[in-house]
Enzyme design. Structure first.
Site, PDB file in Angstrom:
ATOM      1  CG  ASP A  10       7.139  -7.988   5.411  1.00 51.41           C
ATOM      2  OD1 ASP A  10       6.062  -8.598   5.239  1.00 51.41           O
ATOM      3  OD2 ASP A  10       7.258  -7.017   6.191  1.00 51.41           O
TER       4      ASP A  10
ATOM      5  CG  ASN B  11      -1.104 -13.493   8.158  1.00 54.72           C
ATOM      6  OD1 ASN B  11      -1.024 -14.574   8.744  1.00 54.72           O
ATOM      7  ND2 ASN B  11      -0.107 -12.620   8.146  1.00 54.72           N
TER       8      ASN B  11
ATOM      9  N   GLY C  59      -4.703 -11.889  11.088  1.00 53.22           N
ATOM     10  CA  GLY C  59      -3.623 -10.906  11.144  1.00 53.22           C
ATOM     11  C   GLY C  59      -3.352 -10.212   9.823  1.00 53.22           C
ATOM     12  CD  GLN C  60      -5.818 -10.167   4.119  1.00 53.95           C
ATOM     13  OE1 GLN C  60      -6.763 -10.895   4.441  1.00 53.95           O
ATOM     14  NE2 GLN C  60      -5.544  -9.845   2.867  1.00 53.95           N
TER      15      GLN C  60
ATOM     16  CG  HIS D  82       0.312 -10.627   1.206  1.00 56.13           C
ATOM     17  ND1 HIS D  82      -0.840  -9.878   1.383  1.00 56.13           N
ATOM     18  CD2 HIS D  82       0.881 -10.748   2.418  1.00 56.13           C
ATOM     19  CE1 HIS D  82      -0.936  -9.549   2.659  1.00 56.13           C
ATOM     20  NE2 HIS D  82       0.093 -10.064   3.316  1.00 56.13           N
TER      21      HIS D  82
ATOM     22  CG  HIS E 142       3.665 -13.324   5.053  1.00 57.48           C
ATOM     23  ND1 HIS E 142       4.201 -12.165   5.568  1.00 57.48           N
ATOM     24  CD2 HIS E 142       2.323 -13.124   5.001  1.00 57.48           C
ATOM     25  CE1 HIS E 142       3.229 -11.305   5.837  1.00 57.48           C
ATOM     26  NE2 HIS E 142       2.078 -11.863   5.502  1.00 57.48           N
TER      27      HIS E 142
HETATM   28  P1  DGP Z   1      -0.267  -9.178   6.358  1.00 59.02           P
HETATM   29  O1  DGP Z   1      -0.234  -8.733   7.792  1.00 59.02           O
HETATM   30  O2  DGP Z   1      -0.294 -10.683   6.171  1.00 59.02           O
HETATM   31  O3  DGP Z   1      -1.354  -8.458   5.587  1.00 59.02           O
HETATM   32  O4  DGP Z   1       1.142  -8.725   5.768  1.00 59.02           O
HETATM   33  C1  DGP Z   1       1.406  -7.466   5.266  1.00 59.02           C
HETATM   34  C2  DGP Z   1       2.898  -7.334   5.241  1.00 59.02           C
HETATM   35  O5  DGP Z   1       3.235  -6.282   4.365  1.00 59.02           O
HETATM   36  C3  DGP Z   1       3.526  -6.975   6.586  1.00 59.02           C
HETATM   37  O6  DGP Z   1       4.385  -8.040   6.999  1.00 59.02           O
HETATM   38  C4  DGP Z   1       4.314  -5.714   6.332  1.00 59.02           C
HETATM   39  C5  DGP Z   1       4.367  -5.624   4.836  1.00 59.02           C
HETATM   40  N1  DGP Z   1       4.289  -4.275   4.298  1.00 59.02           N
HETATM   41  C6  DGP Z   1       3.359  -3.338   4.587  1.00 59.02           C
HETATM   42  N2  DGP Z   1       3.576  -2.213   3.874  1.00 59.02           N
HETATM   43  C7  DGP Z   1       4.674  -2.489   3.100  1.00 59.02           C
HETATM   44  C8  DGP Z   1       5.383  -1.725   2.139  1.00 59.02           C
HETATM   45  O7  DGP Z   1       5.070  -0.583   1.822  1.00 59.02           O
HETATM   46  N3  DGP Z   1       6.453  -2.329   1.564  1.00 59.02           N
HETATM   47  C9  DGP Z   1       6.847  -3.611   1.866  1.00 59.02           C
HETATM   48  N4  DGP Z   1       7.912  -4.097   1.242  1.00 59.02           N
HETATM   49  N5  DGP Z   1       6.183  -4.352   2.763  1.00 59.02           N
HETATM   50  C10 DGP Z   1       5.119  -3.798   3.373  1.00 59.02           C
END
Ligand code: DGP
Length: 114
Positions: A30, A87, A93-94, A100, A102
Site C-alpha cells: 500500500d 472496505n 471507507g472504500q 481488494h 488489505h
Molecule cells: P480502500 O480505501 O480500502 O479503497 O484502499 C485503497 C488503498 O489503496 C489505500 O490504502 C491507498 C492505496 N492506494 C491508492 N492509490 C495507490 C497507488 O497508486 N499505489 C499503491 N500501491 N497503493 C495505492
C-alpha cells in the site's frame, strides 16, 4: 466497470512494489501504509466492490483470501497474527473501486476499528 489505479498497476502501466503474483491475484504494498506490513491483494479480474460480487465470484474471492493467508504464513506474520480488511463503499471507507483485501501486520491491531 470503470478502470482504476489498480487496473493500471495490474497492466504495469504504473509501478508498484509487487510482493506476490499468480494467475488470478496480484499483491503489492500500500502506498499509504497503516501498519509495518500493509499489502493489498487484488483480483486481476476486477470487481468494483464486495457489494458487486456475485455467486460466480466465489472462487476468486476465496483465492484472494487464501493468497493473503499464504503470504502472511510465508512471511512469518501468522503466529503473532494479522488483520484482513475489505472496505466497501462510502461508510466502509472504500476509495479505490476495484475490490481488494488489505493485509495489515507487524503491530497489534485495535478493536473496534475507527
Ligand atoms: P480502500 O480505501 O480500502 O479503497 O484502499 C485503497 C488503498 O489503496 C489505500 O490504502 C491507498 C492505496 N492506494 C491508492 N492509490 C495507490 C497507488 O497508486 N499505489 C499503491 N500501491 N497503493 C495505492
Amino acid at each position: 466497470m470503470a478502470d482504476t489505479i489498480f487496473g493500471k498497476i495490474i497492466r504495469r502501466d504504473i509501478p508498484a512494489d509487487i510482493v506476490y503474483e499468480d494467475e488470478d491475484v496480484l499483491a503489492f504494498r500500500d502506498l499509504n501504509p497503516q501498519a509495518p506490513v500493509h499489502v493489498l491483494f487484488v483480483p486481476k479480474r476486477a470487481i468494483a466492490s464486495l457489494d458487486e460480487a456475485q455467486p460466480g465470484d466465489a472462487e476468486l474471492l476465496g483465492k484472494l483470501l487464501l493468497a493473503a493467508a499464504a503470504y502472511a504464513r510465508e512471511q512469518g506474520l501468522a503466529k503473532d497474527g494479522y488483520r484482513t480488511v475489505i472496505n466497501c463503499n462510502e461508510h466502509g471507507g472504500q476509495t479505490v473501486f476495484h475490490l481488494h483485501v488489505h493485509l495489515l501486520a507487524g503491530r497489534r491491531m485495535h478493536w473496534p476499528p475507527g
